[in-house]
Enzyme design. Structure first.
Site, short mmCIF file in Angstrom:
data_model
loop_
_atom_site.label_atom_id
_atom_site.label_comp_id
_atom_site.label_asym_id
_atom_site.label_seq_id
_atom_site.Cartn_x
_atom_site.Cartn_y
_atom_site.Cartn_z
N CYS A 48 0.81 -1.24 0.00
CA CYS A 48 0.00 0.00 0.00
C CYS A 48 0.83 1.28 0.00
O CYS A 48 0.59 2.18 -0.79
CB CYS A 48 -0.90 0.04 1.23
SG CYS A 48 -1.55 -1.54 1.77
N LYS A 51 3.39 1.78 -2.97
CA LYS A 51 2.50 1.87 -4.15
C LYS A 51 1.85 3.25 -4.23
O LYS A 51 1.86 3.89 -5.28
CB LYS A 51 1.45 0.76 -4.06
CG LYS A 51 0.39 0.69 -5.14
CD LYS A 51 -0.83 1.55 -4.95
CE LYS A 51 -1.58 1.44 -3.68
NZ LYS A 51 -2.42 0.30 -3.52
N GLU A 182 -3.71 -1.14 -10.72
CA GLU A 182 -3.03 -0.01 -10.08
C GLU A 182 -1.66 0.23 -10.70
O GLU A 182 -1.30 1.37 -11.03
CB GLU A 182 -2.89 -0.25 -8.57
CG GLU A 182 -4.22 -0.14 -7.84
CD GLU A 182 -4.10 -0.30 -6.32
OE1 GLU A 182 -5.05 0.11 -5.63
OE2 GLU A 182 -3.10 -0.84 -5.82
N GLU A 439 -20.73 16.42 -3.97
CA GLU A 439 -22.10 16.92 -3.77
C GLU A 439 -23.10 16.13 -4.61
O GLU A 439 -24.28 16.03 -4.27
CB GLU A 439 -22.20 18.41 -4.10
CG GLU A 439 -22.03 18.77 -5.55
CD GLU A 439 -22.09 20.29 -5.77
OE1 GLU A 439 -23.13 20.89 -5.46
OE2 GLU A 439 -21.09 20.87 -6.22
P1 NDP Z 1 -7.18 -9.92 -7.39
O1 NDP Z 1 -7.86 -11.08 -6.80
O2 NDP Z 1 -7.70 -8.55 -7.16
O3 NDP Z 1 -7.12 -10.13 -8.98
C1 NDP Z 1 -6.52 -11.25 -9.52
C2 NDP Z 1 -6.66 -11.20 -11.04
O4 NDP Z 1 -5.86 -12.21 -11.60
C3 NDP Z 1 -8.08 -11.41 -11.52
O5 NDP Z 1 -8.34 -10.56 -12.60
C4 NDP Z 1 -8.07 -12.87 -11.96
O6 NDP Z 1 -8.93 -13.12 -13.03
C5 NDP Z 1 -6.65 -13.07 -12.42
N1 NDP Z 1 -6.18 -14.45 -12.20
C6 NDP Z 1 -6.28 -15.15 -11.07
N2 NDP Z 1 -5.71 -16.36 -11.23
C7 NDP Z 1 -5.26 -16.42 -12.49
C8 NDP Z 1 -4.60 -17.42 -13.25
N3 NDP Z 1 -4.27 -18.60 -12.74
N4 NDP Z 1 -4.31 -17.14 -14.54
C9 NDP Z 1 -4.63 -15.94 -15.07
N5 NDP Z 1 -5.25 -14.97 -14.41
C10 NDP Z 1 -5.57 -15.20 -13.12
O7 NDP Z 1 -5.65 -10.08 -6.95
P2 NDP Z 1 -4.44 -9.03 -6.86
O8 NDP Z 1 -3.23 -9.87 -7.01
O9 NDP Z 1 -4.65 -7.90 -7.80
O10 NDP Z 1 -4.56 -8.46 -5.40
C11 NDP Z 1 -4.58 -9.37 -4.28
C12 NDP Z 1 -5.36 -8.76 -3.15
O11 NDP Z 1 -4.62 -7.70 -2.58
C13 NDP Z 1 -6.67 -8.12 -3.58
O12 NDP Z 1 -7.71 -9.05 -3.56
C14 NDP Z 1 -6.87 -7.03 -2.57
O13 NDP Z 1 -7.66 -7.53 -1.52
C15 NDP Z 1 -5.49 -6.73 -2.08
N6 NDP Z 1 -5.07 -5.39 -2.56
C16 NDP Z 1 -5.78 -4.30 -2.21
C17 NDP Z 1 -5.43 -3.06 -2.65
C18 NDP Z 1 -6.26 -1.87 -2.27
O14 NDP Z 1 -7.00 -1.96 -1.30
N7 NDP Z 1 -6.17 -0.76 -3.00
C19 NDP Z 1 -4.26 -2.86 -3.51
C20 NDP Z 1 -3.59 -4.07 -3.84
C21 NDP Z 1 -3.98 -5.28 -3.37
P3 NDP Z 1 -10.43 -13.65 -12.80
O15 NDP Z 1 -11.27 -12.45 -12.53
O16 NDP Z 1 -10.76 -14.34 -14.07
O17 NDP Z 1 -10.37 -14.59 -11.63
#
Ligand code: NDP
Length: 451
Positions: A48, A51, A182, A439
Site C-alpha cells: 500500500c 505503491k 493499479e 455533492e
Molecule cells: P485480485 O484477486 O484482485 O485479482 C486477480 C486477477 O488475476 C483477476 O483478474 C483474476 O482473473 C486473475 N487471475 C487469477 N488467477 C489467475 C490465473 N491462474 N491465470 C490468469 N489470471 C488469473 O488479486 P491481486 O493480485 O490484484 O490483489 C490481491 C489482493 O490484494 C486483492 O484481492 C486485494 O484484496 C489486495 N489489494 C488491495 C489493494 C487496495 O486496497 N487498493 C491494492 C492491492 C492489493 P479472474 O477475474 O478471471 O479470476
C-alpha cells in the site's frame, strides 16, 4: 500453573501483527514478536504505502498537462525513476524504523528472525532457540501467487517492482484485479507503454458500471487491453519478454508483471506438525474470534484469507487483543467494508453491486456521470461515475460506487453513513458541499431504472 516465557508470541510484524502485539502489551501482556524480513510487512514495505507514493508520482503527468489549460507554461517535464526510488526507499526505511520503535516503546521483545511453531505453546527461532508462550498469534500475511505458466520465471511480481533499478519502457500487466490495474496506471503515468492482459473482464465481482466506466477511461488514456486471453507461456529473447497466448497471439514488452492474486504465507510455519490443517490456498481456518483449531493459537490478517486488506488485519488484531487480554470477546466485523482501488481514475466502493442487490431486493438505481470541474479548463474528456443502489422497501442504501478523483477519500466518509444504515432520504436531506464532485452524492433525485 505452567510458567511460559511470554504470554503472547506473535509471528509476523506486518500491520496486523504489530497492532496486536502493541495493543496486547498495552493491556498488560508480556509480548514477543518475530519477523524474518522487515518491520511493517506487505503494506509498509512492498504494498500500500510505496505503491501510493508511486501513484502520486505518476499523477503529475496529468497535472502537468492540465496546468496548461489553467494558464501555466512549463518546460518539457522529465521523470527520473532513480530519484523516485531513492526518495521512496528512504521514506519506507523511515516508516520501518517507526514500526520498530513503537514496538520497543510498548515493551514488546523483538526477534529479527524466522519463527516456526513447534507445539501449542512453543515456537522455535531459526537460530534454534525455543520459546514458550501461553498464546501464539500467526500474522504472516500473504505472498503473490504465481500461476503455472511455462516460463513464469521471466515475469516479476509486485514485490519486485520496488527493486527495479530502471524503468521498463514497456510492460504487460497480467491480471485484472487491484494490483495489475493499479500498477498499469502507475506505469502509464510514468511514461511506460502499458498492456493489461487478463483471462476475463477486469475487476470481476465489481459493479458492472464500474467495470465499464474504468475500461472506457483507461482505454481513452491509451492503455492497451488484451481481455479474454489465456497465457500459454512466457519467453525471453533479445532483451524482451514475450507472452504467447493459447490462441497463438503474442505480446512483447521489457517487463511482465504477474498479479493474479495473493496466497497465505504459511511455508515453513510448522502448521502440520502443530496439528493445524490449512484450507484453500493454505489459508488458516479460524473462528469468529480468530482462534485456530488449537485453542492457544490464533491467526489474523491475510494468512486467514478472510478479506485481504490492511485495515481488516489491523481490526482483527485489535479484536484479538480485546478478546484475549481485555476479557471482552470481540469478533471483527467484516460487513460493509469500503475499499479503494488506486487506479487513475480512482475507484471507491462499498456494499452490494447492482447485480447482487437485484438478486435479493427490489431496488432503485441512482446514477450520475459527469465531467469533473478540473477537466473543463484542462480540456480533458474524462467523466466521473457515481452510483447509489437503494432498497425500495426500506429506502436503505445497499451499495455506493464511485469512479473518479478522490473517490477513496469520498467512500471513506460515505461508509460511515452507510454503516450506520443510512437511507436515500438521509442522503437527500444532507446539504451539498459546493462546488465539489461529492455533492453529486446528495443531489441525485431520480432513479434511472425502475425495472
Ligand atoms: P485480485 O484477486 O484482485 O485479482 C486477480 C486477477 O488475476 C483477476 O483478474 C483474476 O482473473 C486473475 N487471475 C487469477 N488467477 C489467475 C490465473 N491462474 N491465470 C490468469 N489470471 C488469473 O488479486 P491481486 O493480485 O490484484 O490483489 C490481491 C489482493 O490484494 C486483492 O484481492 C486485494 O484484496 C489486495 N489489494 C488491495 C489493494 C487496495 O486496497 N487498493 C491494492 C492491492 C492489493 P479472474 O477475474 O478471471 O479470476
Amino acid at each position: 500453573m505452567t510458567q511460559y516465557d511470554y504470554s503472547l508470541f506473535v509471528i509476523g510484524a506486518g500491520s496486523g501483527g504489530v497492532r496486536a502485539a502493541r495493543v496486547s502489551a498495552g493491556m498488560g501482556a508480556k509480548v514477543a514478536i518475530a519477523e524474518e524480513s522487515r518491520y511493517g510487512g506487505t503494506c509498509v514495505i512492498r504494498g500500500c504505502v510505496p505503491k501510493k507514493l508511486m501513484v502520486y508520482a505518476s499523477q503529475f503527468a496529468d497535472a502537468f498537462e492540465d496546468a496548461q489549460g489553467y494558464g501555466w507554461t512549463l518546460p518539457e517535464p522529465s521523470f527520473d525513476w532513480g530519484a523516485l526510488k531513492t526518495a521512496r526507499d528512504a521514506e519506507i526505511d523511515r516508516l520501518e524504523g517507526i514500526y520498530g520503535r513503537l514496538l520497543d516503546a510498548s515493551g514488546v521483545t523483538r526477534f529479527d528472525q524466522h519463527a516456526r511453531i513447534v507445539d501449542a505453546h512453543t515456537v522455535a527461532l531459526r537460530d534454534g532457540t525455543q520459546i514458550t508462550a501461553e498464546t501464539i498469534l500467526i500474522a504472516t500475511g500473504g505472498r503473490p501467487t504465481l500461476p503455472p505458466f511455462e516460463g513464469i520465471e521471466h515475469a516479476i511480481t509486485s514485490d519486485d517492482i520496488f527493486h527495479l533499478e530502471t524503468q521498463p519502457r514497456s510492460i504487460v500487466c497480467i491480471g485484472g484485479g487491484y494490483i495489475s490495474l493499479e500498477f498499469a496506471c502507475i506505469f502509464h503515468g510514468l511514461g511506460t507503454k502499458v498492456t493489461v492482459s487478463n483471462r476475463s473482464p477486469v475487476l470481476r465481482g465489481f459493479d458492472a458500471d464500474v467495470q465499464r466506466h474504468l475500461m472506457t477511461e483507461l482505454t481513452a488514456k491509451g492503455l492497451d487491453f488484451r481481455i479474454g486471453v489465456n497465457v500459454s507461456s512466457i519467453t525471453e529473447k533479445d532483451g524482451l519478454k514475450h507472452i504467447i497466448y493459447e490462441d497463438g497471439s503474442t505480446v512483447s514488452a521489457e517487463a511482465i508483471l504477474v498479479a493474479t492474486g495473493r496466497s497465505p504465507h504459511v511455508n515453513g510455519l510448522g502448521l502440520e506438525e502443530a496439528g493445524i490443517e490449512t484450507g484453500k490456498g493454505g489459508a488458516i481456518p479460524v473462528d469468529a474470534y480468530s482462534r485456530t483449531a488449537i485453542p492457544s493459537i490464533y491467526a489474523i490478517g491475510d494468512v486467514t484469507d478472510r478479506v485481504q486488506l490492511t485495515p481488516v488485519a489491523i481490526r482483527e488484531g485489535m479484536a484479538f487483543a480485546e478478546t484475549v487480554y481485555n476479557d471482552n470477546p470481540t469478533s471483527p466485523d467484516h460487513d460493509l467494508i469500503a475499499t479503494a482501488i488506486f487506479t487513475q481514475p480512482e475507484i471507491g466502493t462499498i456494499g452490494m453491486t447492482e447485480a447482487e442487490a437485484r438478486d435479493r431486493h427490489d431496488v432503485d438505481i441512482y446514477r450520475s456521470t459527469f465531467r469533473p470541474m478540473l477537466a473543463t479548463l484542462a480540456g480533458r474528456e474524462e467523466k466521473t461515475l457515481m452510483k447509489i443502489i437503494v432498497d425500495k422497501a426500506s429506502d436503505k442504501v445497499l451499495g455506493l460506487h464511485i469512479v473518479g478523483h478522490h473517490s477513496g477519500e469520498m467512500i471513506q466518509c460515505a461508509a460511515i453513513a452507510i454503516k450506520m444504515g443510512a437511507t436515500k432520504a438521509d442522503f437527500d436531506r444532507t446539504m451539498a458541499v459546493h462546488p465539489t464532485s461529492a455533492e453529486e452524492l446528495v443531489t441525485m433525485r431520480e432513479p434511472v431504472d425502475h425495472a
